[in-house]
Design a protein around this motif. Sequence first.
Motif, PDB file in Angstrom:
ATOM      1  N   ARG A 264       0.836  -1.205   0.000  1.00 32.24           N
ATOM      2  CA  ARG A 264       0.000   0.000   0.000  1.00 32.24           C
ATOM      3  C   ARG A 264       0.869   1.252   0.000  1.00 32.24           C
ATOM      4  O   ARG A 264       0.579   2.235  -0.699  1.00 32.24           O
ATOM      5  CB  ARG A 264      -0.912  -0.012   1.221  1.00 32.24           C
ATOM      6  N   ALA A 265       1.949   1.224   0.792  1.00 30.94           N
ATOM      7  CA  ALA A 265       2.851   2.380   0.818  1.00 30.94           C
ATOM      8  C   ALA A 265       3.464   2.625  -0.557  1.00 30.94           C
ATOM      9  O   ALA A 265       3.612   3.772  -1.001  1.00 30.94           O
ATOM     10  CB  ALA A 265       3.940   2.171   1.867  1.00 30.94           C
ATOM     11  N   LEU A 266       3.821   1.540  -1.226  1.00 30.02           N
ATOM     12  CA  LEU A 266       4.358   1.693  -2.580  1.00 30.02           C
ATOM     13  C   LEU A 266       3.304   2.282  -3.527  1.00 30.02           C
ATOM     14  O   LEU A 266       3.623   3.090  -4.402  1.00 30.02           O
ATOM     15  CB  LEU A 266       4.832   0.335  -3.100  1.00 30.02           C
ATOM     16  N   ALA A 267       2.044   1.867  -3.395  1.00 28.75           N
ATOM     17  CA  ALA A 267       0.979   2.398  -4.245  1.00 28.75           C
ATOM     18  C   ALA A 267       0.794   3.885  -4.012  1.00 28.75           C
ATOM     19  O   ALA A 267       0.670   4.680  -4.962  1.00 28.75           O
ATOM     20  CB  ALA A 267      -0.324   1.646  -3.985  1.00 28.75           C
ATOM     21  N   VAL A 268       0.774   4.305  -2.721  1.00 26.02           N
ATOM     22  CA  VAL A 268       0.623   5.728  -2.405  1.00 26.02           C
ATOM     23  C   VAL A 268       1.797   6.521  -2.950  1.00 26.02           C
ATOM     24  O   VAL A 268       1.641   7.602  -3.539  1.00 26.02           O
ATOM     25  CB  VAL A 268       0.479   5.919  -0.878  1.00 26.02           C
ATOM     26  N   SER A 269       3.005   5.969  -2.757  1.00 29.12           N
ATOM     27  CA  SER A 269       4.191   6.660  -3.276  1.00 29.12           C
ATOM     28  C   SER A 269       4.150   6.739  -4.800  1.00 29.12           C
ATOM     29  O   SER A 269       4.528   7.746  -5.400  1.00 29.12           O
ATOM     30  CB  SER A 269       5.450   5.937  -2.825  1.00 29.12           C
ATOM     31  N   GLY A 270       3.678   5.660  -5.462  1.00 22.77           N
ATOM     32  CA  GLY A 270       3.595   5.670  -6.921  1.00 22.77           C
ATOM     33  C   GLY A 270       2.620   6.712  -7.433  1.00 22.77           C
ATOM     34  O   GLY A 270       2.856   7.354  -8.468  1.00 22.77           O
ATOM     35  N   ILE A 271       1.505   6.887  -6.690  1.00 22.41           N
ATOM     36  CA  ILE A 271       0.543   7.925  -7.082  1.00 22.41           C
ATOM     37  C   ILE A 271       1.191   9.304  -7.011  1.00 22.41           C
ATOM     38  O   ILE A 271       1.037  10.142  -7.903  1.00 22.41           O
ATOM     39  CB  ILE A 271      -0.704   7.853  -6.184  1.00 22.41           C
ATOM     40  N   GLY A 272       1.948   9.527  -5.939  1.00 28.86           N
ATOM     41  CA  GLY A 272       2.645  10.814  -5.820  1.00 28.86           C
ATOM     42  C   GLY A 272       3.662  11.024  -6.927  1.00 28.86           C
ATOM     43  O   GLY A 272       3.781  12.118  -7.489  1.00 28.86           O
ATOM     44  N   GLU A 273       4.412   9.952  -7.258  1.00 28.00           N
ATOM     45  CA  GLU A 273       5.390  10.055  -8.342  1.00 28.00           C
ATOM     46  C   GLU A 273       4.699  10.331  -9.674  1.00 28.00           C
ATOM     47  O   GLU A 273       5.209  11.090 -10.506  1.00 28.00           O
ATOM     48  CB  GLU A 273       6.197   8.752  -8.425  1.00 28.00           C
TER      49      GLU A 273
END
Length: 410
Positions: A264-273
């Motif tokens: 989930r943290a990777l998904a949130v970070s990917g959205i920001g990127e």
Amino acid sequence: MTGMGGQCRAMNAEPDDTRPAGVPVDDASAGTPARFADELIRPSVIGAVSLLTLVQYAERPPVRLAWLAWSLAAVAIAAGVASSVVPWRRLPDRTRTTLVAVFMAAAALFFPLAKDTAAMALVFLASVTAGEKLASRRAAFTIVGAGTVVTATATWGATALLHLPNESPWWVPLIVGLPLYIGLARRERADALAASDLAARQSRRAAASEAREAALEERGRIAREIHDVLGHALSGIALQLDMADALHAGGRDQDANEAVRRARALAVSGIGETRRAIRALREDTLPLPETIARIAHGGTAGFEIRGEPGEVRVEVAQAVIRAAQEAITNAHRHAPGAEVNLLLDYTDELIRLTVTDTGTAGPGARPDRSGSGMGLVGMRERAGLLGGTLYAGPAEPPASGWTVRLELPR
């Protein structure tokens, strides 16, 4: 002679209908003036002269040599009309030369029999046609020169031997070849216009080709952005979910839940990127120093420019933008509260971006690994594709902190 002069002026005013051999007519508007000249102007002039001749002969039929006059009139009119309405560029050179020669010869022989009629203009129109229609100047001068001789000889013979009345000045038969230069001038003008038109079409094709190449290049750049941003994030998410599934199957529910949270943290970070990448693409229209200044301001970092800013390639500018974003993000993530500064340095051959922070760089504090999104590995890959280098590591003593330095050729 007044009628003949008016017809010659009309011929001089018409648009040209010739173009150099090999010039393609591939634009809808390119051949419009030529088609207009072929279909309207030239047939109108020949038709007007022919109609006036027939009307005048019908009102005042020739008394002597009527059969010869009517025969020459028919041949001259037919050849003149044919030279105007037939698809000229499709005719072989020999056929063109023969048609113009027949027009000139018939009009020259008819000249002394066309007293006080519009038909006197036919020989002048034949001279113009020879200069304008024939590609070979030698053939044009030969036909017109012979026509001038035939006109002068026929006029003399009709007056001296046949005792036909001739009230025109003696020098008129000698100048029937002068309109040849009008035709030559018109042909040269037509050639120049055709060459200019061809150059314009080639320029348009080149511009369209450059636009297509730019569009493909832009699509490639966007594809790389998607790969850099989403590729790493989605790969990490898939890896964490696979790990969670394996851990759950092994009864390690707590570790499986931790892997799901990392996904989930990777998904949130990917959205920001992804949002940052879209913003960078939109900002690409701004000058690079202004874009980097906005990134620094948004990241509460200092910014300085050295050297003379200039034009750089789109790929280079995009790499610098992404490196600045990633370096500021990493600095705030790994050294919260540290002072961050950006230096954009222009040289004659290179553009250099240096991002420094004052955080403490201990062993393992700044692992050189790929995080979510672009990461240091993605930054190095992009720099390598552009022929540049990327350094990320501790600042050189006595300074403390961390340094990211990107160098790319301009």
